[in-house]
Write an enzyme that holds these catalytic residues in place. Structure first.
Site, PDB file in Angstrom:
ATOM      1  CG  ASP A 333      -1.634   1.298   1.415  1.00 14.36           C
ATOM      2  OD1 ASP A 333      -2.353   1.678   0.478  1.00 14.36           O
ATOM      3  OD2 ASP A 333      -1.472   1.939   2.466  1.00 14.36           O
ATOM      4  CG  ASP A 535      -2.924   1.568   7.403  1.00 13.59           C
ATOM      5  OD1 ASP A 535      -3.581   0.510   7.264  1.00 13.59           O
ATOM      6  OD2 ASP A 535      -3.399   2.691   7.159  1.00 13.59           O
ATOM      7  CG  ASP A 539      -3.977  -1.128   3.444  1.00 13.25           C
ATOM      8  OD1 ASP A 539      -4.679  -0.765   2.496  1.00 13.25           O
ATOM      9  OD2 ASP A 539      -3.022  -0.461   3.871  1.00 13.25           O
TER      10      ASP A 539
END
Length: 640
Positions: A333, A535, A539
């Site tokens: 991400d 994180d 996610d």
């Protein structure tokens, strides 16, 4: 420890039976018994005395092995110690008491050395527990108290002096100081903190007197969660370890059955004497025992988990350590992993005779009431340039588009082209072209500024890349990662520009959490093992779907500690490289141990069946291989 009050023989035996600390003493007594027995036999002492010494030697040498066998039988399982005890009893049956006693001594000594070595892997937890003070100074109702850490309540104010270890998680209310957070995050450099910033239990206040308001009770602090996580991780077994433990049961039964058949069938088939065959069978029981094989996996996995915990890299079990070694693709991400997750103002493009200072003043006033990260970046830039920000008279945040503000009889709009379409305002083509050019340069967000019927310019904001992102991605490739993927909610231009700078192979942009989940599942089908780095909050679905979910920068973040399979307490990308290299080195050590343990068993069994092996020599070979695989696994404690 054994108490002395009201001790009866039964109570004494029960306490000894349950006491682990006496095992080294029993090993010493076994050795003394062996020496005494051999001396008495040489001195032709009375047979009754020699037998008594042998029985006592067997008692001390086999005590803990028999205890393990009894505990296993209660669970309807077979402990490999049973093979050793049967071999020792077989030697006694043949009158070879000394050889049987030597077997029990070496076996007990091996167990003591294994236990000592494996305790080294528990030192990570012991060291972490020692980081938390037992008592803490707090202020309640303008009075100072020194209380036990368990009595501190959320909302109490802790008083920290220079050199104090932080006892509980909290937020600084007064004072500033530098903190050594290396024990939690693995970050070696001290971190400066002031009012409003979070401090974590276990970190060291190096400078400054501070007042910190407690935000979590002792049992829920970040340090407590880490201790619990490492403890749980050491109890969770990898697939290879679970397989070997199941195999151990069937193998032990098979060895006992095979040796029984060997003893019964070999004399009539080969013409050898029953005594010689029985003796060789006892040697087979010893050398065929899978002790080294069974300990080969946990010795390596527990050492690796302990070593990584000291670096702020927390595996939630050996299975995840094992799975990471098979990962060939890593999906990142973008925000908060490859970038800092904190946008900053990068460009001011004024129009219609405005200066950059005037444009920023207008935009900052329009954004002043907003809590959006982009607004915070603009306001911080204005503050750094000494601009006094006056709140607007009216303010409306238009979700996902921008803001609308009024002051001095004029309306101001700051936001994306969608905001202006919403209010029927057409964005000029030249302004759109300038915005596209900024996007191609990697600017994360470009805001259009309009006030009192005229265009005032553009404001660009971007999330800064971590300076070592490109280098660490290259290091991941060197460590064996074949494919690097970026998953982001940003627009394609920004994502593509960053991917080119960092050397990322695939980019998927404009994604919602559900889209990331779907893409991770597709990557698993296409490539096999996939790690997802995020994180741990937004996610979560993708982290759960990945072969290994990695939460980065999770210090103090409850959701991150709960969600991922691997938790990196710091936000340092090098921790991912470290975890990957450690996992692969661990698998190499595991297979070294397995191959070595199997090879020793095969060689000893074949040698026993052909040329014959004395029982003490077989014991030395068997126990020596067990100690070697343990020491080989312990090498991971110092992995760098």
């Amino acid at each position: 420890m054994i108490t002395t009050s009201r001790i009866t023989p039964r109570r004494l035996f029960t306490q000894i039976f349950q006491d682990e600390t006496l095992e080294p003493a029993f090993v010493v007594l076994t050795l003394i018994g062996i020496v005494a027995g051999i001396w008495l036999e040489g001195a032709q002492a009375p047979a009754g005395l020699i037998l008594a010494v042998h029985i006592a030697t067997y008692f001390f040498g086999g005590f803990y092995a028999v205890r393990a066998i009894i505990d296993a039988l209660k669970e309807w399982t077979i402990e490999v110690d049973l093979l050793m005890v049967l071999a020792a009893l077989g030697a006694a049956y043949l009158g070879e008491f000394s050889e049987g006693a030597i077997l029990l001594f070496l076996f007990s000594l091996s167990n003591v050395l294994q236990a000592y070595a494996m305790r080294r892997t528990e030192q990570a937890i012991t060291a972490l527990m020692q980081l938390r003070p037992d008592r803490v100074s707090i202020r309640r109702h303008d009075r100072k108290y020194d209380v036990a850490i368990e009595e501190v309540q959320v909302g109490d104010v802790m008083l920290l002096r220079p050199g104090d270890r932080v006892p509980l998680d909290g937020v600084i209310e007064r004072g500033t100081g530098t903190f050594d957070e290396s024990v939690i995050t693995g970050e070696s450099m001290p971190v400066y903190k002031g009012p409003g910033m979070t401090v974590l239990a276990g970190t060291l206040n190096q400078t400054g007197a501070l007042e910190v308001r407690v935000t979590k009770p002792a049992g829920e602090s970040t340090l407590a969660r880490i201790i619990a996580m490492v403890s749980e991780a050491q109890s969770r077994k990898a697939r290879s370890q679970s397989f070997l433990e199941r195999f151990e049961q069937r193998y032990a039964i098979g060895v006992i059955g095979a040796v029984s058949l060997f003893i019964l069938l070999m004399p009539p088939i080969s013409g050898t004497s029953f005594t010689d065959t029985f003796y060789r069978g006892m040697v087979l029981l010893t050398v065929a025992s899978p002790c080294a094989l069974v300990i080969s996996v946990p010795a390596a996995l527990l050492s690796a988990i302990a070593a990584s915990a000291r670096r702020g890299v927390l595996f939630k079990g050996g299975v995840h350590l094992e799975e990471l070694s098979r990962v060939r693709v890593i999906a990142f991400d973008k925000t908060g992993t490859l970038t800092f997750g904190k946008p900053v103002l990068t460009d001011l493009v004024p129009m219609n005779g405005l200066s950059e200072h005037e444009l920023l003043t207008i935009v900052a006033r329009a954004e002043q009431p907003s809590e959006h990260p982009i607004a915070r970046a603009i306001l911080q830039a204005a503050e750094e340039r000494g601009i006094t920000i006056v709140p607007p008279e009216q303010f409306v945040a238009v979700t996902g588009m921008g803001v609308r503000a009024h002051w001095d009889g004029g309306e101001t709009l700051v936001g994306s082209p969608r905001l202006f379409r919403e209010f029927g305002i057409e964005v000029p083509a030249n302004l759109l072209a300038q915005a596209d050019e900024l996007m191609k340069q990697g600017r994360g967000s470009v805001l259009f500024v309009w006030r009192t019927q005229q265009w005032l310019g553009l404001v660009a904001v971007m999330d800064r890349e971590r300076p070592d992102s490109a280098r660490q991605i290259a290091a991941l490739r060197t460590a064996g990662i074949e494919r690097i993927v970026m998953l982001t909610g940003d627009n394609p231009q920004v994502a593509e520009a960053m991917a080119q700078r960092l050397g990322i192979d695939e980019v998927y942009s404009g994604l919602l959490p559900a889209d990331k989940l779907q893409l991770v599942e597709q990557l698993r089908l296409r490539y096999g093992g996939v790690a997802m780095v995020g994180d741990g909050v937004n996610d979560a679905p993708a982290l759960a779907a990945a072969t290994v979910g990695i939460a980065m920068g999770a210090a103090g973040t409850d959701a991150a500690l709960e969600t991922a399979d691997l938790v990196l307490m710091s936000d340092d990308l090098s921790a991912i490289v470290y975890a990957l290299r450690l996992s692969r080195q661990t698998q190499r050590v595991v297979w070294q141990n397995i191959v070595f343990a199997l090879a020793v068993v095969v060689v000893l069994v074949l040698t026993t069946l052909t040329v014959g092996v004395p029982l003490p020599l077989g014991v030395v070979g068997h126990e020596g291989s067990t100690i070697i695989v343990v020491l080989n696994g312990l090498r991971l404690l110092i992995f760098r």
